[in-house]
Design a protein around this motif. Structure first.
Motif, PDB file in Angstrom:
ATOM      1  N   LEU A   1       0.856  -1.183   0.000  1.00  0.00           N
ATOM      2  CA  LEU A   1       0.000   0.000   0.000  1.00  0.00           C
ATOM      3  C   LEU A   1       0.894   1.235   0.000  1.00  0.00           C
ATOM      4  N   GLY A   2       1.648   1.386  -1.075  1.00  0.00           N
ATOM      5  CA  GLY A   2       2.613   2.463  -1.107  1.00  0.00           C
ATOM      6  C   GLY A   2       2.082   3.769  -1.642  1.00  0.00           C
ATOM      7  N   ALA A   3       0.814   3.825  -2.042  1.00  0.00           N
ATOM      8  CA  ALA A   3       0.262   5.035  -2.647  1.00  0.00           C
ATOM      9  C   ALA A   3      -0.942   5.511  -1.855  1.00  0.00           C
ATOM     10  N   ALA A   4      -1.246   6.783  -2.006  1.00  0.00           N
ATOM     11  CA  ALA A   4      -2.356   7.363  -1.252  1.00  0.00           C
ATOM     12  C   ALA A   4      -3.693   6.984  -1.870  1.00  0.00           C
ATOM     13  N   PRO A   5      -4.753   6.868  -1.048  1.00  0.00           N
ATOM     14  CA  PRO A   5      -6.088   6.579  -1.588  1.00  0.00           C
ATOM     15  C   PRO A   5      -6.487   7.595  -2.649  1.00  0.00           C
ATOM     16  N   GLY A   6      -7.142   7.145  -3.690  1.00  0.00           N
ATOM     17  CA  GLY A   6      -7.559   8.035  -4.768  1.00  0.00           C
ATOM     18  C   GLY A   6      -6.546   8.137  -5.878  1.00  0.00           C
ATOM     19  N   ASP A   7      -5.333   7.604  -5.665  1.00  0.00           N
ATOM     20  CA  ASP A   7      -4.298   7.614  -6.696  1.00  0.00           C
ATOM     21  C   ASP A   7      -4.586   6.457  -7.638  1.00  0.00           C
ATOM     22  N   GLU A   8      -4.971   6.760  -8.884  1.00  0.00           N
ATOM     23  CA  GLU A   8      -5.523   5.742  -9.772  1.00  0.00           C
ATOM     24  C   GLU A   8      -4.780   5.695 -11.100  1.00  0.00           C
ATOM     25  N   LEU A   9      -4.539   4.474 -11.576  1.00  0.00           N
ATOM     26  CA  LEU A   9      -3.990   4.251 -12.901  1.00  0.00           C
ATOM     27  C   LEU A   9      -5.089   3.681 -13.776  1.00  0.00           C
ATOM     28  N   MET A  10      -5.417   4.382 -14.865  1.00  0.00           N
ATOM     29  CA  MET A  10      -6.411   3.917 -15.824  1.00  0.00           C
ATOM     30  C   MET A  10      -5.695   3.201 -16.971  1.00  0.00           C
ATOM     31  N   VAL A  11      -6.135   1.995 -17.270  1.00  0.00           N
ATOM     32  CA  VAL A  11      -5.501   1.170 -18.287  1.00  0.00           C
ATOM     33  C   VAL A  11      -6.570   0.690 -19.258  1.00  0.00           C
ATOM     34  N   ARG A  12      -6.282   0.791 -20.542  1.00  0.00           N
ATOM     35  CA  ARG A  12      -7.145   0.177 -21.540  1.00  0.00           C
ATOM     36  C   ARG A  12      -6.542  -1.168 -21.921  1.00  0.00           C
ATOM     37  N   ALA A  13      -7.349  -2.209 -21.830  1.00  0.00           N
ATOM     38  CA  ALA A  13      -6.845  -3.565 -22.032  1.00  0.00           C
ATOM     39  C   ALA A  13      -6.054  -3.672 -23.330  1.00  0.00           C
ATOM     40  N   ASP A  14      -4.889  -4.277 -23.252  1.00  0.00           N
ATOM     41  CA  ASP A  14      -3.978  -4.542 -24.368  1.00  0.00           C
ATOM     42  C   ASP A  14      -3.249  -3.307 -24.879  1.00  0.00           C
TER      43      ASP A  14
END
Length: 304
Positions: free
Chosen positions: A14-27
């Protein structure tokens, strides 16, 4: 000094703060650098969480094994599947810098990617995969998040009282769910299943393959938004723990209640399942929240 190997095992970060998000599109590629150099990186929802590099990328970036603890091995279902090396690296994913060990394995095949990493390994607290399915009418399905940095991110589910680590493969063209030999035997007994046809090799992890056969269930396996009657089941063998399990009735044999099947399996079998990319095409989002330790799947109910 005796050298030791660092092992990747199929077994919090849990090294990142809540709300820190990575959005990924499959492939799709994710913007990334390793030691300050841009690389072609994919985030694998069902892949190893550690940063894994291709041999070509290691050569291009002139990366050398660590002088201490520089050897590595991949343990697949309790058995060594590949040997390689590792070293601590500076890398960044979508602009978020971090440090961690990078691994390169002799038997690994990363396809056209120079590097791959799983949800537990990225520095962001939440990883969300955008899937091709419609969001209108989608329902939310939540599962406890398991796994760890040295393994894979899994949903913790139970079938007929048996705990089963379940991985979701966002992207790719795999058609059939993949189950271990022991889980396949249990499902065959519970849902009146049989195996048929010749075996074929199915990718398991980073290009490593294992033989499987077609398992057909007379009664569907239903959970979350899914409904499965056809699965790929590991051929019973002694290669690793995922191949340990009793024999399954062949197509055309008598009802299993009328025959006695005896199978000797050495060692403890494991129960695992992978939901393939095609089954997720009707879903809109797949999220891994490492703060709440939950997986959220937004899908329309579907079947196969």
């Amino acid at each position: 000094m005796k050298k030791r190997a660092v092992a990747l095992t199929f077994a919090s970060l849990l090294g990142a703060a809540p709300g820190d998000e990575l959005m990924v599109r499959a492939d799709d590629w994710v913007p990334a650098t390793i030691e300050g150099q841009p690389v072609r990186l994919r985030v694998d929802s069902a892949g190893l969480s550690r940063l894994v590099l291709s041999l070509a990328a290691v050569e291009r970036l002139d990366i050398k094994p660590a002088p201490l603890f520089g050897k590595a091995s991949l343990q697949l279902a309790g058995r060594k599947a590949s040997a390689g090396f590792n070293r601590p690296l500076d890398f960044a994913i979508d602009g978020r810098a971090t440090k961690g060990r990078g691994f390169w394995l002799k038997a690994a095949d990363l396809g056209d990617a120079e590097a791959r990493i799983g949800p537990w390994g990225v520095p962001q607290a939440r990883v969300v995969f955008a899937l091709p399915g419609p969001s209108d009418g989608a329902q939310s399905y939540r599962f406890p998040l398991g796994g760890a940095l040295n393994s894979v991110a899994v949903a913790l589910v139970s079938f007929n009282g048996q705990p089963v680590p379940l991985s979701f493969e966002a992207g790719g063209d795999r058609a059939l769910p993949l189950v271990s030999a022991a889980l396949g035997a249990m499902l065959a007994q519970a849902y009146d299943g049989h195996v048929s046809g010749a075996s074929w090799d199915e990718p398991i992890l980073v290009g490593i393959t294992r033989p499987v056969r077609l398992l057909t269930l007379a009664k569907p396996l239903e959970f979350g938004p899914f409904r499965f009657t056809r699965l790929a089941v590991r051929v019973p063998d002694r290669v690793d723990a995922a191949g340990r399990g009793p024999a399954i009735r062949e197509a055309g044999e008598d009802d299993p209640e009328e025959v006695t099947v005896s199978a000797k399996t050495k060692g403890k079998p494991i129960f695992t399942m992978l939901v393939p990319g095609r089954a997720l095409r009707g879903c809109a989002r797949l999220g891994f929240d490492k703060v709440t330790k939950m997986i959220e799947l937004n899908c329309r109910p579907q079947g196969n």
